[in-house]
Enzyme design. Structure first.
Site, PDB file in Angstrom:
ATOM      1  N   SER A 146     189.383  40.883 -35.808  1.00 34.64           N
ATOM      2  CA  SER A 146     188.438  39.977 -35.147  1.00 34.64           C
ATOM      3  C   SER A 146     187.153  40.668 -34.711  1.00 34.64           C
ATOM      4  O   SER A 146     186.290  40.034 -34.095  1.00 34.64           O
ATOM      5  CB  SER A 146     189.103  39.334 -33.920  1.00 34.64           C
ATOM      6  OG  SER A 146     189.476  40.330 -32.972  1.00 34.64           O
ATOM      7  N   TYR A 486     176.374  36.019 -21.663  1.00 40.30           N
ATOM      8  CA  TYR A 486     176.870  35.828 -23.028  1.00 40.30           C
ATOM      9  C   TYR A 486     175.980  34.794 -23.711  1.00 40.30           C
ATOM     10  O   TYR A 486     176.053  33.605 -23.416  1.00 40.30           O
ATOM     11  CB  TYR A 486     178.317  35.340 -22.963  1.00 40.30           C
ATOM     12  CG  TYR A 486     179.098  35.420 -24.240  1.00 40.30           C
ATOM     13  CD1 TYR A 486     180.030  36.439 -24.440  1.00 40.30           C
ATOM     14  CD2 TYR A 486     178.959  34.461 -25.237  1.00 40.30           C
ATOM     15  CE1 TYR A 486     180.789  36.497 -25.608  1.00 40.30           C
ATOM     16  CE2 TYR A 486     179.709  34.522 -26.402  1.00 40.30           C
ATOM     17  CZ  TYR A 486     180.613  35.539 -26.582  1.00 40.30           C
ATOM     18  OH  TYR A 486     181.353  35.590 -27.732  1.00 40.30           O
TER      19      TYR A 486
END
Length: 568
Positions: A146, A486
């Protein structure tokens, strides 16, 4: 210990994207999503035909693994646990960074790994490492694949045989120390497997990164992962108390103890080393009893700055200790509302009317419910009494910061869908749209400036490139001194030849803004190769030389995932 699964039973991504083939993002049941895509990035989803790649359309280069090396590896792991067929080699040659996905979807297979080995024990890991040195091969440890930082992607210029080591067969919880609250876990355990084994005995590790379903505990340690619930449970460096790492010269072991005073911390050096020092085979993690009550409450603020005041006050409060706190800015709140499904049940239709009434009331109070309004989620865990008390305190904090409480309904929906976001990126790429993220750690005193300047940098580049774009941000992972920001951005790319240049122009502008303002190059997505251009600005020239010296001394032949973290 249960029987080991075979190599082909280990969970893996589809070759061209995230997760399983039969799970996809749908927008036909989200009436506001297509208009948002059209308005923000100029893409008409209803008129454009999505394209999914087919591996049969591309030529896959043959494996370069020499027969003697292959025979020696088979003698260690068995013929069924060394794979070199095309699809497995493609899957293991790319992480899930946007450049990786673009290259794999376009058949850019300049350098694939030559084989994948699946050891079943630490002894087999050690034996494979000895063969790597004996045959002068390159070894890349692989967790769940990932990585979005290029940490598992081979160097295209590497001429030696390249092996990927997948630890997915080593996935057991070996031991739980009930008194100390510690669990010994094999490094190949995926997040869901780990929690299932722990939950069955009433425990949790509490670590839930976005990649939870497709990442492993060893990968978390090797990349210094953070999870959604780090406010309470800590980042991975707080959770991993001890570990074992196999190196060709032997095994490094750090004790699972509460404190360390043995000079520079070998334990800390191994965390975040991304396979350049060896292969992490086992970790000892701190675990906690599963809380009897868990609830996620949603709040709304008139804008980002009011929300940050609320988040800061919650982080500094001595009376509450949330499991996580999250604040979406105006653009992300707009995006989140566009992800809401059309109501089909009577209950859903009533809820939609209540929301419409609420937004109408907020507009009458002067709120901008289209562009500025910012939603927040706070998770509470503990006894019923403790949760109710903390909810009451946070409700007052939010009110004092100018916000309102929405309740548990929206929070429950967020909690159920929190691992679905990666599938959206594959969906967008099917329509020739890039969607990616940049994250940083910023102090409370700088957080608004970093937020504003990152937006300025992104949109300035998009204007220069003549491309539309959409960017949004949330704050998460609160600490005493600051929090994580983020950012997510999306834009359509023009031609295949220019696509990655357009992408890197946008990403680099945002990343450079982070380091220029004294924030981290990445908060929790590792360094790999994607963030390496800023590593010296992040840790300094002396720091870079120290890390280079460590890697060079430990791995003089550059056999262990060379080129990652710092330039060799």
């Amino acid at each position: 210990m249960s029987d080991r699964p075979s190599a082909r039973e280990v969970k893996r991504h589809k070759w061209w994207g995230w997760g399983l083939d039969d799970i996809t993002f749908r927008y036909d049941n989200k009436p506001a999503f297509a208009p948002l895509a059209r308005n923000k990035i100029g893409v008409d989803l209803d008129s454009k035909q999505p394209v999914e790649p087919q591996l049969s359309d591309f030529e896959v280069p043959e494996s370069r693994l020499p027969a003697p090396a292959r025979e020696a590896l088979v003698a260690v792991v068995g013929a069924d646990n060394l794979l070199d067929d095309d699809e497995y080699r493609v899957v293991h040659s790319f992480g899930r960074s946007l450049p990786d996905l673009f290259r794999v979807r376009n058949g850019r297979f300049e350098r694939l790994v030559d084989a994948i080995v699946y050891p079943a024990s630490e002894d087999e890991v050690a034996a494979v490492l000895r063969l790597v040195l004996e045959h002068d091969m390159v070894l890349i440890p692989y967790g769940g694949g990932s990585s979005i930082s290029g940490s598992v992607t081979p160097d295209v210029d590497e001429q030696r045989p390249i092996l990927t080591m997948n630890l997915g067969r080593m996935r057991e919880v070996l031991e739980i120390d009930d008194t100390a609250g510690l669990a010994r876990v094999e490094a190949g355990a995926y997040g869901p497997d780990l929690e299932e084994q722990l939950n069955a005995l009433g425990w949790t590790v509490g670590h839930f990164p976005d990649s939870f379903t497709y990442s492993t505990v060893g990968g978390w340690a090797a990349t210094r992962s953070s999870g959604m619930q780090s406010d309470k449970y800590g980042d991975i460096e707080d959770i991993v108390r001890g570990l074992r790492m196999v190196h060709p010269a032997g095994t490094a072991v750090t004790k699972p103890i509460p404190g360390r005073d043995s000079g520079p911390s070998v334990h800390e050096v191994i965390l975040g080393s991304e396979g350049r020092l060896g292969v992490i085979t086992e970790v000892t993690v701190q675990v906690h009893r599963v809380a009897p009550v868990r609830q996620v409450i949603a709040y709304m603020y008139p804008d980002w700055e009011h929300g940050i005041r609320g988040m800061h006050a919650i982080a500094r409060s001595t009376d509450v200790s949330p499991t996580f706190t999250r604040l979406s800015d105006g653009p992300e709140t707009e995006f989140s509302l566009a992800m809401v499904k059309a109501p089909t049940s009577t209950k859903g239709k009533v809820a939609a009317k209540v929301q419409d009434g609420l937004f109408s009331y907020l507009r009458s109070k002067g709120w901008d419910t289209t562009n500025e309004m910012s939603i927040s989620y706070v998770c509470f865990e503990g006894s019923k009494e403790s949760v109710e008390q903390q909810k009451s305190i946070v409700k007052k904090i939010v009110k004092n910061a100018g916000g309102i409480t929405l309740g548990a309904g929206p929070g429950a929906i967020y909690d159920q869908k929190k691992f679905d976001t990666p599938y959206l990126r594959d969906f967008l790429m099917n329509y020739q749209v890039f969607g990616d993220v940049c994250d940083t750690g910023a102090t409370w005193s700088k957080i608004n400036e970093v937020h504003a300047k990152a937006f300025e940098a992104f949109y300035a580049v998009q204007e220069e490139q003549g491309l539309p774009g959409f960017m949004f941000c949330h704050m998460s992972h609160s600490y005493h001194a600051g929090a994580c920001l983020y950012f997510t951005f999306a834009f359509p790319y023009s031609t295949d030849e220019q696509a990655l240049e357009q992408y890197y122009a946008a990403k680099s502008a945002v990343q450079q803004t982070f380091v220029d303002l004294g924030s981290t190059v990445s908060h929790h997505h590792a360094v790999g190769t994607e963030h390496q251009p800023w590593i010296t600005e992040d840790i300094g020239e002396v720091g870079t030389r120290m890390v280079q010296g460590l890697f060079a001394d430990t791995d003089p032949g550059r056999n262990l995932n060379p080129g990652k973290v710092v330039p060799s």
